[in-house]
Design a protein around this motif. Structure first.
Motif, PDB file in Angstrom:
ATOM      1  N   ALA A 254       1.319  -1.198   0.582  1.00 57.39           N
ATOM      2  CA  ALA A 254      -0.217  -0.335  -0.448  1.00 57.39           C
ATOM      3  C   ALA A 254       1.072   1.288  -0.368  1.00 57.39           C
ATOM      4  O   ALA A 254       0.338   2.409  -0.400  1.00 57.39           O
ATOM      5  CB  ALA A 254      -0.836   0.211   1.393  1.00 57.39           C
ATOM      6  N   LEU A 255       1.779   1.353   0.704  1.00 59.97           N
ATOM      7  CA  LEU A 255       2.895   2.752   0.817  1.00 59.97           C
ATOM      8  C   LEU A 255       3.404   2.665  -1.077  1.00 59.97           C
ATOM      9  O   LEU A 255       3.313   3.655  -1.217  1.00 59.97           O
ATOM     10  CB  LEU A 255       4.019   1.698   1.981  1.00 59.97           C
ATOM     11  CG  LEU A 255       4.991   3.125   1.822  1.00 59.97           C
ATOM     12  CD1 LEU A 255       4.162   4.603   2.373  1.00 59.97           C
ATOM     13  CD2 LEU A 255       6.165   2.830   2.939  1.00 59.97           C
ATOM     14  N   GLY A 256       4.306   1.348  -0.967  1.00 60.10           N
ATOM     15  CA  GLY A 256       4.731   1.662  -2.702  1.00 60.10           C
ATOM     16  C   GLY A 256       3.916   1.852  -2.765  1.00 60.10           C
ATOM     17  O   GLY A 256       4.282   2.708  -4.524  1.00 60.10           O
ATOM     18  N   ALA A 257       2.295   1.995  -3.358  1.00 57.07           N
ATOM     19  CA  ALA A 257       1.327   2.172  -4.391  1.00 57.07           C
ATOM     20  C   ALA A 257       1.179   3.710  -4.509  1.00 57.07           C
ATOM     21  O   ALA A 257       1.229   4.717  -5.355  1.00 57.07           O
ATOM     22  CB  ALA A 257      -0.116   1.247  -3.941  1.00 57.07           C
ATOM     23  N   SER A 258       1.270   4.246  -3.062  1.00 57.54           N
ATOM     24  CA  SER A 258       1.597   5.699  -2.248  1.00 57.54           C
ATOM     25  C   SER A 258       2.394   6.240  -2.899  1.00 57.54           C
ATOM     26  O   SER A 258       2.216   7.204  -3.873  1.00 57.54           O
ATOM     27  CB  SER A 258       0.821   6.110  -1.449  1.00 57.54           C
ATOM     28  OG  SER A 258       2.040   5.442  -0.084  1.00 57.54           O
ATOM     29  N   ILE A 259       3.630   5.708  -3.485  1.00 55.77           N
ATOM     30  CA  ILE A 259       4.560   6.289  -3.861  1.00 55.77           C
ATOM     31  C   ILE A 259       4.574   6.151  -5.486  1.00 55.77           C
ATOM     32  O   ILE A 259       5.333   7.570  -5.688  1.00 55.77           O
ATOM     33  CB  ILE A 259       5.561   5.495  -3.333  1.00 55.77           C
ATOM     34  CG1 ILE A 259       6.293   5.709  -1.619  1.00 55.77           C
ATOM     35  CG2 ILE A 259       7.108   5.899  -4.064  1.00 55.77           C
ATOM     36  CD1 ILE A 259       7.156   4.728  -1.209  1.00 55.77           C
ATOM     37  N   ILE A 260       4.503   5.508  -6.022  1.00 53.02           N
ATOM     38  CA  ILE A 260       4.008   5.567  -7.491  1.00 53.02           C
ATOM     39  C   ILE A 260       2.959   6.457  -7.708  1.00 53.02           C
ATOM     40  O   ILE A 260       3.211   7.067  -8.475  1.00 53.02           O
ATOM     41  CB  ILE A 260       3.712   4.035  -8.084  1.00 53.02           C
ATOM     42  CG1 ILE A 260       4.696   2.928  -7.565  1.00 53.02           C
ATOM     43  CG2 ILE A 260       3.423   3.866  -9.295  1.00 53.02           C
ATOM     44  CD1 ILE A 260       4.390   1.533  -7.819  1.00 53.02           C
TER      45      ILE A 260
ATOM     46  N   ILE B  63       4.635  15.345  -7.751  1.00 50.76           N
ATOM     47  CA  ILE B  63       4.956  14.937  -6.536  1.00 50.76           C
ATOM     48  C   ILE B  63       6.017  15.169  -5.129  1.00 50.76           C
ATOM     49  O   ILE B  63       6.928  16.338  -4.918  1.00 50.76           O
ATOM     50  CB  ILE B  63       4.105  14.808  -4.952  1.00 50.76           C
ATOM     51  CG1 ILE B  63       2.147  14.863  -5.266  1.00 50.76           C
ATOM     52  CG2 ILE B  63       3.650  14.867  -4.207  1.00 50.76           C
ATOM     53  CD1 ILE B  63       1.207  15.732  -5.310  1.00 50.76           C
ATOM     54  N   TRP B  64       7.813  13.571  -6.230  1.00 52.14           N
ATOM     55  CA  TRP B  64       8.561  13.624  -6.317  1.00 52.14           C
ATOM     56  C   TRP B  64       9.326  13.702  -6.621  1.00 52.14           C
ATOM     57  O   TRP B  64       8.782  13.682  -8.284  1.00 52.14           O
ATOM     58  CB  TRP B  64       8.435  12.786  -5.367  1.00 52.14           C
ATOM     59  CG  TRP B  64       8.418  12.890  -3.544  1.00 52.14           C
ATOM     60  CD1 TRP B  64       8.487  12.715  -2.897  1.00 52.14           C
ATOM     61  CD2 TRP B  64       7.082  11.654  -3.291  1.00 52.14           C
ATOM     62  NE1 TRP B  64       8.405  12.868  -1.860  1.00 52.14           N
ATOM     63  CE2 TRP B  64       7.058  12.015  -2.027  1.00 52.14           C
ATOM     64  CE3 TRP B  64       6.228  10.394  -4.215  1.00 52.14           C
ATOM     65  CZ2 TRP B  64       6.804  10.959  -0.622  1.00 52.14           C
ATOM     66  CZ3 TRP B  64       5.679   9.447  -3.292  1.00 52.14           C
ATOM     67  CH2 TRP B  64       5.828  10.240  -2.018  1.00 52.14           C
ATOM     68  N   ARG B  65      10.367  14.762  -7.497  1.00 52.60           N
ATOM     69  CA  ARG B  65      11.015  14.118  -8.434  1.00 52.60           C
ATOM     70  C   ARG B  65      10.978  12.814  -9.122  1.00 52.60           C
ATOM     71  O   ARG B  65      11.538  12.164 -10.357  1.00 52.60           O
ATOM     72  CB  ARG B  65      12.801  14.578  -8.382  1.00 52.60           C
ATOM     73  CG  ARG B  65      12.462  16.026  -8.607  1.00 52.60           C
ATOM     74  CD  ARG B  65      13.911  16.512  -8.765  1.00 52.60           C
ATOM     75  NE  ARG B  65      14.752  15.893  -7.850  1.00 52.60           N
ATOM     76  CZ  ARG B  65      15.009  16.359  -6.537  1.00 52.60           C
ATOM     77  NH1 ARG B  65      14.529  17.912  -5.599  1.00 52.60           N
ATOM     78  NH2 ARG B  65      15.760  16.060  -5.299  1.00 52.60           N
ATOM     79  N   ASP B  66      11.467  11.850  -7.978  1.00 54.47           N
ATOM     80  CA  ASP B  66      11.413  10.418  -8.906  1.00 54.47           C
ATOM     81  C   ASP B  66      10.905   9.400  -7.569  1.00 54.47           C
ATOM     82  O   ASP B  66      11.508   9.336  -6.312  1.00 54.47           O
ATOM     83  CB  ASP B  66      13.420   9.840  -9.746  1.00 54.47           C
ATOM     84  CG  ASP B  66      14.496  10.728  -8.403  1.00 54.47           C
ATOM     85  OD1 ASP B  66      13.928  10.454  -7.001  1.00 54.47           O
ATOM     86  OD2 ASP B  66      15.561  11.387  -8.449  1.00 54.47           O
ATOM     87  N   PHE B  67      12.191   7.761  -7.950  1.00 51.64           N
ATOM     88  CA  PHE B  67      11.861   7.060  -6.670  1.00 51.64           C
ATOM     89  C   PHE B  67      12.655   6.960  -5.888  1.00 51.64           C
ATOM     90  O   PHE B  67      12.086   7.206  -4.698  1.00 51.64           O
ATOM     91  CB  PHE B  67      11.723   5.859  -7.632  1.00 51.64           C
ATOM     92  CG  PHE B  67      10.199   5.308  -7.772  1.00 51.64           C
ATOM     93  CD1 PHE B  67       9.396   5.021  -7.371  1.00 51.64           C
ATOM     94  CD2 PHE B  67      10.658   5.836  -9.894  1.00 51.64           C
ATOM     95  CE1 PHE B  67       8.305   4.651  -8.049  1.00 51.64           C
ATOM     96  CE2 PHE B  67       9.293   4.944 -10.020  1.00 51.64           C
ATOM     97  CZ  PHE B  67       8.401   4.695  -9.435  1.00 51.64           C
ATOM     98  N   THR B  68      14.197   7.324  -5.746  1.00 50.96           N
ATOM     99  CA  THR B  68      14.982   8.182  -5.224  1.00 50.96           C
ATOM    100  C   THR B  68      14.487   9.072  -4.085  1.00 50.96           C
ATOM    101  O   THR B  68      15.012   8.812  -2.652  1.00 50.96           O
ATOM    102  CB  THR B  68      16.432   8.335  -5.826  1.00 50.96           C
ATOM    103  OG1 THR B  68      16.530   7.262  -6.596  1.00 50.96           O
ATOM    104  CG2 THR B  68      17.958   8.872  -4.599  1.00 50.96           C
TER     105      THR B  68
END
Length: 501
Positions: free
Chosen positions: A442-448, A455-460
């Protein structure tokens, strides 16, 4: 991003849906969960109702709305159980119940693929066919209910049915599709020439995207059913393993995780498809566009403990109720008093067959080494250790392939009590980092969703802010030596019992 906006991750698991709301600094603002059932109409058949999934998702989002203002939502991402199959008509109505990953009915079809198409599958999908795979299930429908395939407008995977209900779009992503044996992993596109030879109608394949791609927006109907605002962007999301790899921070070279949900999962990051592919494991497309990870699967990870508690933990369940305690905590506390190695008792954790590295759908669970003095706490600890030995099966292959892993991230519900991750640290001989947010998919889905909506530049940047470690469990060298001996006995026990399955 300031705290004003929230990202919602929805993880459609095997036994429940989890919804998580976070902000741009990774702070969790709300969470909700709703269970649903599995149906087992015949031996080896395991189905779920897509309509029940949707009801559970609606409920979870409305519960989330009691904790956070849903009008603050800036993006939604989905994660879901892999290798389910939903066949829908033009209106998106399911034509049958969904066959989920645990379903074993397509054993004959998977054997057909192994006998006739193994070289092709190894070349494009880097895996061994099993009844778990959506491709095998699709061939089962083709062989047994061909009129259903004729009436199918699109095939969808579990999370993609929810995406359709939210956006009216028939889409999937490479991480979900990449687990099915239907994707050319190197090219990250449908293996159309191969599927044509199997006489699968190509027009039923959903549109393919990378995980962070925005694929649609909340429709007015979905808004009225969930309380979400109309027009909120929805990203393609990822299969639960791709999302889990993001939510545990497996996003850089050498990073790995062990997670215990209904199944047990291992992921090891790969920057590209490795030159040496080991078919005892699965190579999978990452939610990070163009990236990959090795996947090891323990078919029944946390489910082994659930099964044990349901069948033998009546006392703990009775004691827990009046004190509002968790019966899992009680049974694990008792098991904590048992020394490592469970006094020689070995558990083979194959309640629904064995996956990596054995690929043995006929495998069965067993306790080996019980005596008059073996009590319930010892059996409980042996269950935890047996699952950890199945984790080690994959890590032994990583070592053979030359990967130097310095530690693992631990997520999902089986890591909540300290005993199981401590056993894993000792069995693997590696430090285990416990994450602050254990609902990793669920956290991963929200980060994606956050990466896909800028909202963020990239996954890093995203994982640096949103994936946090609470503490580290270091392995005990004496326990590791003992467990290595026990692990070899576990391997011998499996080999000895295999002819009896």
């Amino acid at each position: 991003m300031a705290h004003s906006g929230i990202l919602i991750g929805i993880d459609l698991g095997t036994s429940s849906v989890k919804a998580l709301a976070i902000d741009g600094s990774g702070h969790v603002w709300g969470r909700a969960k709703h269970h649903y059932e599995m149906q087992r109409p015949f031996p080896g058949w395991v189905e779920q109702s897509p309509l029940e999934w949707w009801n559970a998702v609606r409920y979870a989002i409305r519960k989330l709305g009691e904790q956070v203002d849903l009008s603050r939502t800036t993006g939604i991402g989905l994660s879901g159980q892999l290798n389910g199959l939903v066949l829908v008509d033009k209106a998106g109505n399911p034509l049958a119940e969904a066959l989920i990953w645990l379903d074993q009915r397509a054993t004959e079809q998977s054997q057909f693929l192994s006998e006739h198409w193994l070289d092709t599958i190894h070349a494009i999908a880097f895996g061994n066919p099993g009844p778990i795979h959506s491709l095998s299930k699709l061939l089962w429908f083709q062989d047994n209910v061909p009129e259903l395939i004729l009436n199918t407008h699109k095939l969808l995977f579990p999370k993609d049915y929810i995406t359709f209900k939210l956006t009216d779009q028939f889409v999937t992503d490479t991480s979900d599709a990449g687990a099915t044996l239907m994707l050319d992993l190197g090219r990250r596109e449908w293996a159309k020439a191969f599927l044509s030879k199997l006489e699968i109608p190509l027009e039923i394949l959903p549109t393919l995207h990378e995980s962070p791609d925005v694929v649609g927006a909340i429709t007015s109907l979905a808004a009225s059913e969930t309380g979400l605002p109309v027009g909120i962007p929805v990203v393609a999301g990822a299969g639960d393993m791709g999302a889990l790899a993001v939510g545990t921070g497996v996003t850089t070279e050498g990073s790995a995780c062990t997670t215990i949900g209904t199944a047990g999962h291992i992921a090891l990051y790969c920057d590209s498809v490795p030159q040496q592919v080991d078919h005892r494991l699965w190579m999978m497309c990452h939610a990070l566009p163009g990236k990959y990870f090795w996947h090891g699967l323990v078919m029944t990870g946390g489910h082994c403990l659930t099964w044990f508690l349901d069948n033998f933990g009546q006392d703990e369940q009775t004691m827990a109720r009046p004190q509002s305690q968790d019966p899992y905590d009680l049974i694990l506390n008792y098991a904590s008093s048992v020394p490592p190695g469970s006094q020689g008792l070995i558990f083979l954790p194959f309640l629904d067959g064995a996956s990596t590295p054995y690929y043995d759908p006929g495998a069965q669970a067993a306790f080996v080494g019980a005596t008059t003095s073996t009590g319930k706490p010892t059996f409980t600890r042996a269950v935890l250790e047996g699952v950890a030995y199945n984790f080690r099966d994959t890590f032994e292959i990583f070592a053979e392939l030359g990967y130097a892993i310095k530690g693992v991230q631990a997520g999902e519900g089986g890591s909540r009590h300290p005993l199981w991750p401590t056993i894993i640290a000792d069995v693997l001989g590696l430090p285990v980092n416990i994450l602050s947010e254990l609902d990793s998919s669920a956290l991963g889905a929200s980060i994606i969703a956050g990466v896909g909506t800028d909202i963020w530049r990239d996954f890093t940047e995203a994982t640096r802010l949103a994936v946090r470690t609470t503490h580290k469990i270091l392995p005990d060298s004496d326990h590791h030596r003992l467990y290595t001996k026990q692990y070899r006995r576990y391997q011998q026990a499996y080999a000895a019992l295999r002819p009896l399955y």
